[in-house]
Motif scaffolding. Structure first.
Motif, PDB file in Angstrom:
ATOM      1  N   VAL A 135      25.081 112.678  44.581  1.00  0.00           N
ATOM      2  CA  VAL A 135      23.727 112.725  45.132  1.00  0.00           C
ATOM      3  C   VAL A 135      23.883 113.008  46.543  1.00  0.00           C
ATOM      4  CG1 VAL A 135      22.892 110.845  43.491  1.00  0.00           C
ATOM      5  CG2 VAL A 135      24.167 110.247  45.641  1.00  0.00           C
ATOM      6  N   GLY A 136      24.870 113.990  46.944  1.00  0.00           N
ATOM      7  CA  GLY A 136      25.101 114.402  48.281  1.00  0.00           C
ATOM      8  C   GLY A 136      23.916 114.939  49.055  1.00  0.00           C
ATOM      9  N   GLY A 137      22.930 115.479  48.359  1.00  0.00           N
ATOM     10  CA  GLY A 137      21.878 116.033  48.926  1.00  0.00           C
ATOM     11  C   GLY A 137      20.740 114.934  49.479  1.00  0.00           C
ATOM     12  N   LEU A 138      20.990 113.657  49.069  1.00  0.00           N
ATOM     13  CA  LEU A 138      20.220 112.528  49.640  1.00  0.00           C
ATOM     14  C   LEU A 138      20.494 111.785  51.052  1.00  0.00           C
ATOM     15  CD1 LEU A 138      19.956 110.675  46.090  1.00  0.00           C
ATOM     16  CD2 LEU A 138      18.360 112.398  47.072  1.00  0.00           C
ATOM     17  N   SER A 139      19.757 111.296  51.523  1.00  0.00           N
ATOM     18  CA  SER A 139      19.756 110.589  52.773  1.00  0.00           C
ATOM     19  C   SER A 139      20.901 109.554  52.441  1.00  0.00           C
ATOM     20  CB  SER A 139      18.374 110.031  53.236  1.00  0.00           C
ATOM     21  OG  SER A 139      17.935 108.819  52.531  1.00  0.00           O
ATOM     22  N   ASP A 140      21.341 109.011  53.482  1.00  0.00           N
ATOM     23  CA  ASP A 140      22.382 107.951  53.349  1.00  0.00           C
ATOM     24  C   ASP A 140      21.702 106.711  52.722  1.00  0.00           C
ATOM     25  OD1 ASP A 140      24.436 109.413  54.357  1.00  0.00           O
ATOM     26  OD2 ASP A 140      24.334 108.501  56.465  1.00  0.00           O
ATOM     27  N   GLU A 141      20.361 106.458  53.016  1.00  0.00           N
ATOM     28  CA  GLU A 141      19.740 105.364  52.654  1.00  0.00           C
ATOM     29  C   GLU A 141      19.478 105.243  51.185  1.00  0.00           C
ATOM     30  OE1 GLU A 141      15.187 103.676  52.968  1.00  0.00           O
ATOM     31  OE2 GLU A 141      16.205 104.393  54.931  1.00  0.00           O
ATOM     32  N   LYS A 142      19.254 106.442  50.511  1.00  0.00           N
ATOM     33  CA  LYS A 142      18.876 106.691  49.168  1.00  0.00           C
ATOM     34  C   LYS A 142      20.351 106.620  48.586  1.00  0.00           C
ATOM     35  CE  LYS A 142      14.526 109.020  49.628  1.00  0.00           C
ATOM     36  NZ  LYS A 142      13.681 110.346  49.229  1.00  0.00           N
ATOM     37  N   ILE A 143      21.034 107.086  49.031  1.00  0.00           N
ATOM     38  CA  ILE A 143      22.587 106.852  48.478  1.00  0.00           C
ATOM     39  C   ILE A 143      22.949 105.467  48.334  1.00  0.00           C
ATOM     40  CG2 ILE A 143      25.185 107.522  48.729  1.00  0.00           C
ATOM     41  CD1 ILE A 143      24.511 110.248  49.735  1.00  0.00           C
ATOM     42  N   GLN A 144      22.793 104.967  49.348  1.00  0.00           N
ATOM     43  CA  GLN A 144      23.089 103.308  49.237  1.00  0.00           C
ATOM     44  C   GLN A 144      22.274 102.548  48.175  1.00  0.00           C
ATOM     45  OE1 GLN A 144      25.215 101.703  50.747  1.00  0.00           O
ATOM     46  NE2 GLN A 144      24.680  99.918  49.825  1.00  0.00           N
ATOM     47  N   LYS A 145      20.929 103.150  47.998  1.00  0.00           N
ATOM     48  CA  LYS A 145      20.226 102.500  47.000  1.00  0.00           C
ATOM     49  C   LYS A 145      20.732 102.780  45.564  1.00  0.00           C
ATOM     50  CE  LYS A 145      15.890 102.053  49.492  1.00  0.00           C
ATOM     51  NZ  LYS A 145      14.543 102.506  49.589  1.00  0.00           N
ATOM     52  N   VAL A 146      21.212 104.019  45.130  1.00  0.00           N
ATOM     53  CA  VAL A 146      21.770 104.248  44.030  1.00  0.00           C
ATOM     54  C   VAL A 146      23.007 103.560  43.845  1.00  0.00           C
ATOM     55  CG1 VAL A 146      22.862 106.467  43.153  1.00  0.00           C
ATOM     56  CG2 VAL A 146      20.945 106.888  44.211  1.00  0.00           C
ATOM     57  N   MET A 147      23.776 103.614  44.988  1.00  0.00           N
ATOM     58  CA  MET A 147      24.906 102.802  44.390  1.00  0.00           C
ATOM     59  C   MET A 147      24.822 101.175  44.408  1.00  0.00           C
ATOM     60  SD  MET A 147      27.352 104.983  44.683  1.00  0.00           S
ATOM     61  CE  MET A 147      28.774 103.987  44.911  1.00  0.00           C
ATOM     62  N   GLU A 148      23.555 100.594  44.868  1.00  0.00           N
ATOM     63  CA  GLU A 148      23.617  99.197  44.582  1.00  0.00           C
ATOM     64  C   GLU A 148      22.742  99.146  43.242  1.00  0.00           C
ATOM     65  OE1 GLU A 148      20.469  98.116  47.624  1.00  0.00           O
ATOM     66  OE2 GLU A 148      21.885  98.292  49.347  1.00  0.00           O
ATOM     67  N   TYR A 149      21.945 100.319  42.981  1.00  0.00           N
ATOM     68  CA  TYR A 149      21.498 100.312  41.645  1.00  0.00           C
ATOM     69  C   TYR A 149      22.610 100.065  40.432  1.00  0.00           C
ATOM     70  CZ  TYR A 149      19.280 102.125  37.275  1.00  0.00           C
ATOM     71  OH  TYR A 149      18.714 102.001  35.996  1.00  0.00           O
ATOM     72  N   ILE A 150      23.652 101.031  40.764  1.00  0.00           N
ATOM     73  CA  ILE A 150      24.897 101.115  39.731  1.00  0.00           C
ATOM     74  C   ILE A 150      25.503  99.743  39.801  1.00  0.00           C
ATOM     75  CG2 ILE A 150      27.128 101.876  39.516  1.00  0.00           C
ATOM     76  CD1 ILE A 150      25.869 104.618  40.619  1.00  0.00           C
ATOM     77  N   GLN A 151      25.751  99.023  40.977  1.00  0.00           N
ATOM     78  CA  GLN A 151      26.418  97.799  40.970  1.00  0.00           C
ATOM     79  C   GLN A 151      25.697  96.692  40.200  1.00  0.00           C
ATOM     80  OE1 GLN A 151      26.772  97.233  45.196  1.00  0.00           O
ATOM     81  NE2 GLN A 151      28.751  98.401  45.390  1.00  0.00           N
ATOM     82  N   ASN A 152      24.272  96.701  40.415  1.00  0.00           N
ATOM     83  CA  ASN A 152      23.167  95.616  39.708  1.00  0.00           C
ATOM     84  C   ASN A 152      23.546  96.163  37.974  1.00  0.00           C
ATOM     85  OD1 ASN A 152      22.515  94.585  41.923  1.00  0.00           O
ATOM     86  ND2 ASN A 152      20.601  95.853  42.154  1.00  0.00           N
ATOM     87  N   MET A 153      23.640  97.351  37.787  1.00  0.00           N
ATOM     88  CA  MET A 153      23.870  97.604  36.664  1.00  0.00           C
ATOM     89  C   MET A 153      25.128  96.975  35.728  1.00  0.00           C
ATOM     90  SD  MET A 153      22.170 101.397  35.985  1.00  0.00           S
ATOM     91  CE  MET A 153      22.810 101.878  34.447  1.00  0.00           C
ATOM     92  N   GLU A 154      26.024  97.255  36.679  1.00  0.00           N
ATOM     93  CA  GLU A 154      27.606  96.791  36.318  1.00  0.00           C
ATOM     94  C   GLU A 154      27.566  95.169  36.051  1.00  0.00           C
ATOM     95  OE1 GLU A 154      29.873  98.283  39.376  1.00  0.00           O
ATOM     96  OE2 GLU A 154      30.434 100.410  38.259  1.00  0.00           O
ATOM     97  N   SER A 155      26.637  94.768  36.906  1.00  0.00           N
ATOM     98  CA  SER A 155      26.666  93.125  37.085  1.00  0.00           C
ATOM     99  C   SER A 155      26.088  92.494  35.981  1.00  0.00           C
ATOM    100  CB  SER A 155      25.945  92.715  38.129  1.00  0.00           C
ATOM    101  OG  SER A 155      26.397  92.842  39.617  1.00  0.00           O
ATOM    102  N   GLU A 156      24.815  93.435  35.348  1.00  0.00           N
ATOM    103  CA  GLU A 156      24.049  92.908  34.044  1.00  0.00           C
ATOM    104  C   GLU A 156      25.084  93.159  32.880  1.00  0.00           C
ATOM    105  OE1 GLU A 156      20.761  95.499  34.149  1.00  0.00           O
ATOM    106  OE2 GLU A 156      19.880  94.273  35.994  1.00  0.00           O
ATOM    107  N   ASP A 157      25.999  94.108  32.976  1.00  0.00           N
ATOM    108  CA  ASP A 157      26.864  94.264  31.589  1.00  0.00           C
ATOM    109  C   ASP A 157      28.084  93.257  31.649  1.00  0.00           C
ATOM    110  OD1 ASP A 157      25.603  96.481  30.979  1.00  0.00           O
ATOM    111  OD2 ASP A 157      27.052  97.717  32.001  1.00  0.00           O
ATOM    112  N   LEU A 158      28.091  92.284  32.725  1.00  0.00           N
ATOM    113  CA  LEU A 158      29.224  91.415  32.530  1.00  0.00           C
ATOM    114  C   LEU A 158      28.622  90.115  31.863  1.00  0.00           C
ATOM    115  CD1 LEU A 158      30.552  91.408  36.216  1.00  0.00           C
ATOM    116  CD2 LEU A 158      31.351  92.357  34.141  1.00  0.00           C
TER     117      LEU A 158
END
Length: 110
Positions: A87-110
């Motif tokens: 996602v390198g073409g995205l702004s730092d803010e959008k990359i952070q949102k993607v990372m937060e989304y992934i972390q939330n998905m991982e939390s839901e899998d636990l």
């Protein structure tokens, strides 16, 4: 998912568009060899190339990123780094949102 399965998906997009490999590559401004390597599962494209592919075939960029990431067997840490790189073409803010989304998905899998 293996690189081959990702490649099959990209191949299927091209077939549905009814365009030859050479013409698709030319229109995306890449070599036919590189597109062939993507379709055969030998190469997983970068984030910018995933964006180009998504735009060309009219499909979801995010979906391609997820498929590409799933095709690379990596540790949790390098998996996150791979997503950030894609996602390198995205702004730092959008990359952070993607990372937060992934972390939330991982939390839901636990």
């Amino acid at each position: 998912m293996s690189g081959r399965e990702f490649g099959d998906y990209v191949h299927d997009l091209r077939i549905k568009k009814t365009v030859s490999l050479r013409n698709a590559a030319k229109e995306m401004d890449i070599s036919a060899m590189y597109l062939s390597e993507i379709e055969s599962g030998k190469k997983i494209p970068s984030g910018q190339m995933l964006k180009t592919i998504a735009d060309y075939y009219g499909t979801s960029y995010f979906h391609l990123v997820v498929l590409a990431n799933n095709s690379v067997e990596t540790s949790e840490h390098s998996s996150r780094a791979a997503v950030a790189r894609m996602v390198g073409g995205l702004s730092d803010e959008k990359i952070q949102k993607v990372m937060e989304y992934i972390q939330n998905m991982e939390s839901e899998d636990l």
